[in-house]
Write a protein that holds these residues in place. Sequence first.
Motif, PDB file in Angstrom:
ATOM      1  N   ARG A 190      28.707   1.986   4.031  1.00  0.00           N
ATOM      2  CA  ARG A 190      29.650   0.911   4.310  1.00  0.00           C
ATOM      3  C   ARG A 190      28.898  -0.386   4.551  1.00  0.00           C
ATOM      4  N   ASP A 191      29.548  -1.474   4.177  1.00  0.00           N
ATOM      5  CA  ASP A 191      29.045  -2.820   4.418  1.00  0.00           C
ATOM      6  C   ASP A 191      30.095  -3.509   5.271  1.00  0.00           C
ATOM      7  N   ASN A 192      29.861  -3.544   6.578  1.00  0.00           N
ATOM      8  CA  ASN A 192      30.868  -4.101   7.489  1.00  0.00           C
ATOM      9  C   ASN A 192      31.097  -5.590   7.240  1.00  0.00           C
ATOM     10  N   ALA A 193      30.064  -6.294   6.807  1.00  0.00           N
ATOM     11  CA  ALA A 193      30.209  -7.724   6.541  1.00  0.00           C
ATOM     12  C   ALA A 193      31.157  -7.968   5.368  1.00  0.00           C
ATOM     13  N   LYS A 194      31.168  -7.024   4.419  1.00  0.00           N
ATOM     14  CA  LYS A 194      32.034  -7.164   3.252  1.00  0.00           C
ATOM     15  C   LYS A 194      33.323  -6.358   3.379  1.00  0.00           C
ATOM     16  N   ASN A 195      33.489  -5.683   4.514  1.00  0.00           N
ATOM     17  CA  ASN A 195      34.673  -4.837   4.684  1.00  0.00           C
ATOM     18  C   ASN A 195      34.855  -3.883   3.516  1.00  0.00           C
ATOM     19  N   THR A 196      33.773  -3.260   3.115  1.00  0.00           N
ATOM     20  CA  THR A 196      33.801  -2.379   1.952  1.00  0.00           C
ATOM     21  C   THR A 196      33.047  -1.087   2.261  1.00  0.00           C
ATOM     22  N   VAL A 197      33.623   0.011   1.817  1.00  0.00           N
ATOM     23  CA  VAL A 197      32.982   1.318   1.920  1.00  0.00           C
ATOM     24  C   VAL A 197      32.766   1.834   0.499  1.00  0.00           C
ATOM     25  N   TYR A 198      31.628   2.462   0.291  1.00  0.00           N
ATOM     26  CA  TYR A 198      31.262   2.944  -1.039  1.00  0.00           C
ATOM     27  C   TYR A 198      31.122   4.458  -1.044  1.00  0.00           C
ATOM     28  N   LEU A 199      31.266   5.020  -2.228  1.00  0.00           N
ATOM     29  CA  LEU A 199      30.982   6.436  -2.427  1.00  0.00           C
ATOM     30  C   LEU A 199      30.182   6.566  -3.714  1.00  0.00           C
ATOM     31  N   GLN A 200      28.899   6.841  -3.569  1.00  0.00           N
ATOM     32  CA  GLN A 200      28.043   7.091  -4.720  1.00  0.00           C
ATOM     33  C   GLN A 200      28.147   8.565  -5.059  1.00  0.00           C
ATOM     34  N   MET A 201      28.556   8.856  -6.271  1.00  0.00           N
ATOM     35  CA  MET A 201      28.771  10.233  -6.696  1.00  0.00           C
ATOM     36  C   MET A 201      27.815  10.553  -7.837  1.00  0.00           C
ATOM     37  N   ASN A 202      26.918  11.483  -7.591  1.00  0.00           N
ATOM     38  CA  ASN A 202      25.952  11.913  -8.592  1.00  0.00           C
ATOM     39  C   ASN A 202      26.191  13.372  -8.955  1.00  0.00           C
ATOM     40  N   SER A 203      25.597  13.795 -10.059  1.00  0.00           N
ATOM     41  CA  SER A 203      25.712  15.188 -10.510  1.00  0.00           C
ATOM     42  C   SER A 203      27.168  15.648 -10.498  1.00  0.00           C
ATOM     43  N   LEU A 204      28.014  14.831 -11.066  1.00  0.00           N
ATOM     44  CA  LEU A 204      29.448  15.127 -11.049  1.00  0.00           C
ATOM     45  C   LEU A 204      29.775  16.392 -11.815  1.00  0.00           C
ATOM     46  N   LYS A 205      30.785  17.102 -11.317  1.00  0.00           N
ATOM     47  CA  LYS A 205      31.239  18.354 -11.899  1.00  0.00           C
ATOM     48  C   LYS A 205      32.712  18.215 -12.285  1.00  0.00           C
ATOM     49  N   PRO A 206      33.182  19.015 -13.227  1.00  0.00           N
ATOM     50  CA  PRO A 206      34.606  18.948 -13.595  1.00  0.00           C
ATOM     51  C   PRO A 206      35.533  19.139 -12.395  1.00  0.00           C
ATOM     52  N   GLU A 207      35.110  19.938 -11.426  1.00  0.00           N
ATOM     53  CA  GLU A 207      35.959  20.162 -10.251  1.00  0.00           C
ATOM     54  C   GLU A 207      36.032  18.950  -9.318  1.00  0.00           C
ATOM     55  N   ASP A 208      35.248  17.911  -9.604  1.00  0.00           N
ATOM     56  CA  ASP A 208      35.370  16.665  -8.844  1.00  0.00           C
ATOM     57  C   ASP A 208      36.500  15.785  -9.370  1.00  0.00           C
ATOM     58  N   THR A 209      37.104  16.181 -10.481  1.00  0.00           N
ATOM     59  CA  THR A 209      38.205  15.414 -11.052  1.00  0.00           C
ATOM     60  C   THR A 209      39.362  15.328 -10.075  1.00  0.00           C
ATOM     61  N   ALA A 210      39.771  14.108  -9.765  1.00  0.00           N
ATOM     62  CA  ALA A 210      40.824  13.868  -8.774  1.00  0.00           C
ATOM     63  C   ALA A 210      41.089  12.369  -8.685  1.00  0.00           C
ATOM     64  N   VAL A 211      42.147  12.034  -7.969  1.00  0.00           N
ATOM     65  CA  VAL A 211      42.354  10.654  -7.552  1.00  0.00           C
ATOM     66  C   VAL A 211      41.680  10.499  -6.189  1.00  0.00           C
ATOM     67  N   TYR A 212      40.861   9.501  -6.057  1.00  0.00           N
ATOM     68  CA  TYR A 212      40.098   9.270  -4.840  1.00  0.00           C
ATOM     69  C   TYR A 212      40.715   8.109  -4.052  1.00  0.00           C
ATOM     70  N   TYR A 213      40.876   8.330  -2.747  1.00  0.00           N
ATOM     71  CA  TYR A 213      41.461   7.356  -1.830  1.00  0.00           C
ATOM     72  C   TYR A 213      40.527   7.133  -0.644  1.00  0.00           C
ATOM     73  N   CYS A 214      40.701   6.005   0.010  1.00  0.00           N
ATOM     74  CA  CYS A 214      40.009   5.785   1.275  1.00  0.00           C
ATOM     75  C   CYS A 214      41.043   5.467   2.354  1.00  0.00           C
ATOM     76  N   ASN A 215      40.660   5.723   3.588  1.00  0.00           N
ATOM     77  CA  ASN A 215      41.504   5.395   4.733  1.00  0.00           C
ATOM     78  C   ASN A 215      40.721   5.699   5.991  1.00  0.00           C
ATOM     79  N   GLY A 216      41.201   5.190   7.114  1.00  0.00           N
ATOM     80  CA  GLY A 216      40.624   5.591   8.369  1.00  0.00           C
ATOM     81  C   GLY A 216      40.878   7.076   8.590  1.00  0.00           C
TER      82      GLY A 216
END
Length: 114
Positions: free
Chosen positions: A71-97
């Motif tokens: 997360r970058d609090n100054a930019k109010n942004t959270v990131y998710l770096q996803m490597n070695s992706l698999k077919p089972e990672d297929t989904a809609v991704y959301y963020c929230n508290g």
Amino acid sequence: QGQLVESGGGLVQAGGSLRLSCAASGRTFGTNTIGWYRQAPGKQRGLVAHTSSVGSTVYADSVKGRFTISRDNAKNTVYLQMNSLKPEDTAVYYCNGVMGGWPWGLGTQVTVSS
């Protein structure tokens, strides 16, 4: 109340990488622990990873060693770096508290082909 906007999804082959972004507007993340969630077709939405305001992180077993949340609090942004992706990672991704706090956004679609 604020708003969350997820972006960065797409179609990728198995073994590939994507970086998702979650930007907050209208209010800051503040001291909230923020999580990335995902929902595959026919399944419930589940927590993938979360990060506290001081940067401590927790991951679901299914993504440990492959995904990195930050997360970058100054930019109010959270990131998710996803490597070695698999077919089972297929989904809609959301963020929230992890305690909620924002209306759910539209999410970003991640599709991993085999």
